[in-house]
Design an enzyme around this catalytic site. Structure first.
Site, PDB file in Angstrom:
ATOM      1  N   GLU A 131       4.336  -5.172 -11.296  1.00 35.40           N
ATOM      2  CA  GLU A 131       5.744  -4.947 -11.631  1.00 35.40           C
ATOM      3  C   GLU A 131       6.279  -6.091 -12.485  1.00 35.40           C
ATOM      4  OE1 GLU A 131       6.617  -2.464  -7.491  1.00 35.40           O
ATOM      5  OE2 GLU A 131       7.345  -4.519  -7.715  1.00 35.40           O
TER       6      GLU A 131
ATOM      7  N   HIS B 113       0.837  -1.205   0.000  1.00 38.83           N
ATOM      8  CA  HIS B 113       0.000   0.000   0.000  1.00 38.83           C
ATOM      9  C   HIS B 113       0.873   1.258   0.000  1.00 38.83           C
ATOM     10  CE1 HIS B 113      -3.794  -2.153   0.770  1.00 38.83           C
ATOM     11  NE2 HIS B 113      -3.066  -2.949   1.524  1.00 38.83           N
TER      12      HIS B 113
ATOM     13  N   ARG C 269       6.491   1.843 -10.805  1.00 38.87           N
ATOM     14  CA  ARG C 269       7.575   2.801 -10.982  1.00 38.87           C
ATOM     15  C   ARG C 269       8.167   2.683 -12.385  1.00 38.87           C
ATOM     16  NH1 ARG C 269       8.577   0.341  -6.249  1.00 38.87           N
ATOM     17  NH2 ARG C 269      10.566  -0.582  -6.905  1.00 38.87           N
TER      18      ARG C 269
END
Length: 347
Positions: free
Chosen positions: A258, A20, A158
């Site tokens: 990811e 989170h 990311r």
């Protein structure tokens, strides 16, 4: 947008995990890039990563979260200590409920929930970036006045997972193992040991965080298996670690997206029963395979099915390509655009 303050109410702990907070940090990077000041409000639970947030130059207000009433009062006090044209509060939590949201909503100009568990909310914007969340009947029938950002376009990953995208499946057979940073049941050790024992021509690179409590078991594996076993604790660049692996084994969560973004085919084990439906959906759509529920007995059948997955390079390639098509890494940008446009519409 220096007239906007964005607060994140989000926790990490040994039981909650780190996912989170990590996805909120990903969103906060894009907000900061646009000139928005971000502030985190986080409970000082066992296994928290408040220091990690601080290390990124972000202001953090620790709270005591023993009851939702106390949590509300402390969160409200933090919000009211700041002055800004617009205060945005983003909640990423399974604990905070619609009653808490109703109370706190009076103290924020825009209230947003990130929640991949369909349930009632009293917020302005709901973000559920689970796979095919836009197809969930609940969202079509309830909270019709709430703006919703649903599905994989809003996945928060990311940028390095796009930068390090794998181009070649023909690598040494290194398995990336990750069951969450804290992994308080130590599945990392149990499954690493099992596959190293039964699959001889294989290497393992396991990843845990500095909240992991069983490092001595990983040192034991290193002593037992030598160069066949490596492990990293809170690596600065998870994408780089993944890039050097050919296949993955682990639990779902933020890392699911990811793995898909970078193109790392994964065999999944459910560590919680509520993960099973999404893992079956992932398998049905060839975004990974589902081996069953993680257990301390580590059934030999799961290891055998993983061995079959290792041998099936065509399926690995298909999963890797499907993942890269699904996750484009622009979720943070889309969400930030939506927040800014919503606020501009209120001028």
């Amino acid at each position: 947008m220096n007239e906007v303050l964005v607060f994140f109410r989000v926790d990490a702990s040994l039981k909650i995990g780190l996912g989170h907070v990590m996805r909120c940090l990903t969103l906060s990077e894009e907000l900061q890039r646009r000139g928005v000041k971000v502030i985190f409000i986080s409970a000082a639970l066992e296994g928290n990563i408040i220091q990690l947030i601080n290390d990124r130059g972000i202001e953090v207000h620790p709270v005591v979260s023993n009851t939702l009433k106390v949590d509300y009062e402390q969160t409200k006090n933090v919000l009211n200590n700041y002055t800004s044209k617009y205060k945005v509060l983003i909640i990423d939590s399974y604990i905070h409920d619609v009653e808490w949201e109703t109370l706190i909503k009076r103290h924020a100009d825009l209230l947003i929930s990130i929640d991949d568990n369909p349930r009632f909310h009293n917020v302005d914007i709901l973000i559920d970036n689970n796979y095919k969340a836009e197809m969930i009947t609940f969202y079509k029938e309830y909270m019709l006045e709430t703006k919703k950002l649903l599905g994989s376009p809003y996945v928060l990953v990311r940028s390095e997972f796009i930068d390090y995208r794998k181009k070649d499946i023909e690598q040494d057979l290194v398995v990336h193992i990750f069951f969450g940073g804290a992994d308080y049941k130590n599945y990392t050790y149990l499954y690493s040991d099992k596959i190293l024992r039964y699959i001889k021509k294989i290497k393992v690179h396991a990843v845990v965080s500095n909240t992991f409590s069983y490092e001595e078991t990983l040192r034991k594996l290193k002593s037992q298996y030598g160069s066949r076993f490596e492990y990293s604790i809170s690596p600065k660049n998870m994408a780089k670690v993944m890039e050097n692996c050919r296949i993955a084994l682990g639990a779902p969560g933020t890392t699911t997206w990811e793995r898909l973004a970078i193109g790392l085919p994964c065999a999944y084990l459910a560590t919680n029963s509520n993960q099973i439906p999404i893992l079956r959906e992932i398998q049905n759509n060839k975004l990974g395979i589902y081996l069953g529920e993680a257990t301390k007995e580590t059934p030999l059948e799961q290891v055998q099915n993983f061995m079959q997955f290792i041998k099936n390079k065509d399926l690995q390639i298909e999963i890797a390509e499907n993942g890269k098509k699904l996750i484009d890494g622009k979720g943070s940008k889309r969400i930030t655009d939506f927040i800014i446009n919503t606020l501009q519409g209120r001028k």
